[in-house]
Write an enzyme that holds these catalytic residues in place. Sequence first.
Site, mmCIF file in Angstrom:
data_model
loop_
_atom_site.group_PDB
_atom_site.id
_atom_site.type_symbol
_atom_site.label_atom_id
_atom_site.label_comp_id
_atom_site.label_asym_id
_atom_site.label_seq_id
_atom_site.Cartn_x
_atom_site.Cartn_y
_atom_site.Cartn_z
ATOM 1 N N TYR A 70 -39.222 -7.668 -21.214
ATOM 2 C CA TYR A 70 -38.699 -6.508 -20.508
ATOM 3 C C TYR A 70 -39.607 -5.330 -20.804
ATOM 4 C CZ TYR A 70 -35.446 -2.725 -19.233
ATOM 5 O OH TYR A 70 -34.864 -1.615 -18.682
ATOM 6 N N ASP A 104 -47.285 -4.208 -24.866
ATOM 7 C CA ASP A 104 -46.110 -3.339 -24.819
ATOM 8 C C ASP A 104 -45.509 -3.339 -26.228
ATOM 9 O OD1 ASP A 104 -43.635 -2.215 -24.690
ATOM 10 O OD2 ASP A 104 -43.000 -3.267 -22.866
ATOM 11 N N LYS A 140 -39.706 4.298 -28.668
ATOM 12 C CA LYS A 140 -38.751 4.120 -29.772
ATOM 13 C C LYS A 140 -39.173 4.841 -31.050
ATOM 14 C CE LYS A 140 -36.926 -0.085 -27.655
ATOM 15 N NZ LYS A 140 -35.665 0.285 -27.070
#
Length: 431
Positions: free
Chosen positions: A144, A239, A267
């Site tokens: 994702y 990613d 994050k």
Amino acid sequence: MATSKSRRLFARARRSIPGGVNSPVRAFGSVGGNPRFIERGKGCRITDADGNEYVDYVGSWGPLILGHADPGVLRAVRGAMARGTSFGAPTEAEVELAEAIQRAVPSIERVRMVSSGTEATMSAIRLARGATGRSRILKFSGCYHGHADALLVGAGSGVATLGIPGSPGVPDAFAELTVQAPFNDLEAVADAFRRWGDQIACIIVEPVAGNMGCVPPRPGFLEGLRELCSEHGALLILDEVMTGFRVARGGAQERYGITPDLTCLGKVVGGGLPAAAFGGRADLMDQMAPDGPVYQAGTLSGNPLAVAAGLETLRRLEAPGVYEKLSTAAAALADGLRTLAEEAGVELCTAQAGGMFGFFFQPGPVRSFEDAKKSHDERFRRFFAGMLERGVYLPPSPFEACFVGLAHRRRDLDETLEAARGALRRAARVR
Ligand code: HOZ
């Protein structure tokens, strides 16, 4: 456990917010029950609207590596806030953050701040397409990368949790440009390059998949992707929104010794405030506007509050022994869960990388999304509910990773494993 306030709040939220939540997995849809409305957090614990306290392994889905309401982060944010919340103009602090990122992740020669992981991956892909003049991208099923159109194909996280193949609203013409391969399957990637070799702009990959549960790369997988990209003139985008500053200070690329062309961060880099980044080779990043033609912009990019939280977080992660501590804690939980599952007669496999870990109710090994989907859903649901009742807050989906932070102490881990003993017995009753 009283949950009446959370219930009332959820009913009220559903009248003004779609599904009552601002991000789908939070609705507890796949685990049943009512989402807990969180009132406050401190260290590794959160307290809900009814006053129930939980040891938290979601950590705001990864950013809170220092724990909730960390005094240093709060001080830094208060300091920045007193000087103004947003300028939409350059600041010295954002240069400091860019330099701190460069030091920790040497493949990042230039970095641009954005406000979310979705923006980071979307912009990195635009740059890859702009720099190569190619349109197709390759991603892995179950990975994702946020909710940009081209990336909602075979996606993990909430898309997997809801069991939907993609999303209405993504034109077929966009989805057709996204080539999919199974995670950890180099042969499939080589096949894709044989078919579309001169059309693939980039491979984008979570180096440790964290949105189909936690699935580490097989030895040689990331190295193979690097070679195939170099051979075919495609860019490799790691990613590291989840793995950056989490599985090692320099992210998964340090841990596995891979040099990507571009990296996406999010994050942890924002220390719990909305910040993310993408960066990489200078010759590529210099193609971004204003120096180059590839356009990307943002009113709140490099926001001073988020930059202050990120800088303080990265500074604290420089302390010696931090990553050993995170790894030891995550491994203790993963090992403990396996032992308890064996005692309870439940098939369970686990995975761990640095401060992230996951578990699947099946014998494993789990190397791909297809493997991940073979897990026992009802057992997960029972286990999740059992843990929640015993004061442990896990991600409400089997397709998410769990996170430990520096605020988790030995007694928190012991309490968690004690809760797991009971919750696993309950899961064992499901055949
Ligand atoms: N998709 C996010 C985790 N992989 C969930 C974000 C959220 O609900 O906040």
